[in-house]
Write an enzyme that holds these catalytic residues in place. Structure first.
Site: not given
Ligand SMILES: Cc1ncc(COP(=O)(O)O)c(C=O)c1O
Length: 413
Positions: A207, A210, A233, A371
């Site tokens: 993932d 970020q 993002k 989250c």
């Protein structure tokens, strides 16, 4: 910080003027935008590219026989090639446009889970996962009677690598791991995780939500099997994102959603699916979004990811030191490698109240569980305040943050 240092090598921080939204005031104060982990602002070139797509290039893709549709298709495929170069994927077919990180992970959990998971199988993820890299796997487990196993973190917010190894068993079918924690900023040793998982023939999904805006990502170097990120993002629009999948593994996956664009032939009895990536792009894609994402990636690449990384590292160190000096502030976690994200709590003040008071000073941060409720439980917290950086933040943004936190404490003293 010196002014020259605050703008970084190559004038990274000076790129702030490329972002029109930042030039605003809230509650009479100049906006200090420090919620970049939630979403980033867009440079004018990206806003212009999106507008130009709808002014000049808009048509449906892949199906048209006329010049305008060919132009839209070519812009869309050129964005795919841009993403391929950005991630250093081996081929454009390894890049699937989706809605965002959430959809990318749901795609893998559903399509891969449906065909590969059996009762008793295990999926390995970490204690610091965003719900987007947890709940889709829970659903896949429920459908197959597989189960989740969780790699713990230590008290500093590092993944416990020594606990990872024994959790890799003959039953492990996939490892799903966050590259950079959205709550703590921890940078996980993805290359090493992949090495250990692959030694047992286990694929790895990363993932990268970020990670991509803050440093170079090379999927061939990481050697991961899937990599997911969101356009919004990384200075692109909302509603578009990317799933990278290694060709061999993607080729073997059944579709996630079905409809137009993902077929080779259809009869009432049976459908032959298209090759990848079309097989995973059912329906009309977000063409304008993908094109503008390509533009955002070109913008970022022209600045240089290495310069962005070193600029943000300096800014993060500055912020960490300055916040640590404010009495009553506790920074959450001290991972060995951290990027762009600082979570903290203020003694005696609920994070939501800190967030509201900061807003009155023009400082936008996030307050909540981010989250990551299981991570908050592990840390013995219900919420934190999170300041997250992007390339356009400067040392004066950090000064404004620190001054606002000091004032928030005074209000509650
Ligand atoms: C680590 C991480 N994973 C996944 C997501 C979900 O991203 P999106 O909402 O863009 O799908 C986020 C969003 O904050 C995130 O930080």
């Amino acid at each position: 910080m010196e002014h020259s240092a605050s703008e970084g090598r190559g004038g990274v921080g000076a790129r702030r003027r490329d972002f029109p939204l930042l030039d605003q005031r809230f509650h009479g104060k100049p906006l200090v935008y420090l919620d970049n982990a939630a979403t980033t602002q867009k440079p004018q070139v990206v806003i212009d590219r999106l507008a130009r797509f709808y002014q000049e290039d808009n048509a449906n893709v892949q199906r048209g026989v006329y010049a305008l549709s060919e132009r839209a298709t070519s812009a869309y495929e050129s964005a795919r090639a841009t993403v391929q170069r950005f991630l250093n994927a081996a081929a454009p077919g390894e890049i699937v446009f989706v809605r965002g990180t959430t959809e990318a992970i749901n795609l893998v959990a559903a399509a891969w889970g449906r065909t590969r998971l059996r009762a008793g199988d295990e999926i390995l993820l970490s204690e610091m996962e965003h719900h987007s890299n947890l709940v889709p796997w829970q659903i896949a487990c429920q459908a197959s009677d597989a189960r989740l196993r969780v790699v713990p973190i230590d008290d500093h917010g590092n993944l416990q690598l020594e606990a990872f190894e024994p959790l890799l068993t003959d039953r492990t079918r996939i490892v799903a791991i966050v590259h950079v924690s959205n709550a703590l900023g921890t940078v996980n040793p993805v290359r090493e995780i992949v090495r250990r998982a692959h030694a047992r023939g286990i694929p790895v999904l990363v993932d990268g939500a970020q990670a991509v805006a803050h440093g170079r990502v090379d999927v061939q170097e990481l050697d991961c099997d899937f990599y997911a990120f969101s356009g919004h993002k990384v200075f692109g629009p909302t509603g578009v994102g990317v799933l990278y999948g290694r060709a061999a593994i993607l080729d073997a996956l059944p579709p996630y959603q079905a409809g137009g664009g993902m077929i080779r032939s259809v009869t009432f009895d049976r459908t032959q699916y298209a090759d990848v990536p079309a097989r995973f792009e059912a329906g009309t894609p977000n063409v304008g979004g993908a094109v503008a994402l390509g533009c955002a990636i070109e913008y970022l690449s022209a600045i240089g990811l290495d310069d962005v990384a070193s600029y943000e590292r300096e800014l993060l160190d500055y912020a960490t030191a300055a916040l640590a000096e404010v009495p009553g502030v506790r920074i959450i976690g001290a991972p060995a490698r951290r990027t762009a994200i600082l979570s903290f709590v203020v003694e005696g003040v609920h994070p939501h109240d800190v967030g509201t008071l900061l807003d009155h000073e023009g400082v936008a941060v996030r307050a909540g569980h981010h989250c990551c409720q299981p991570l908050m439980t592990r840390l013995g917290l219900t919420a934190t305040v999170r300041a997250s950086l992007a390339l356009y933040n400067t040392a004066s943004d950090i000064d404004a943050l620190v001054a606002a936190v000091v004032r928030a404490r005074e209000v509650f003293a």
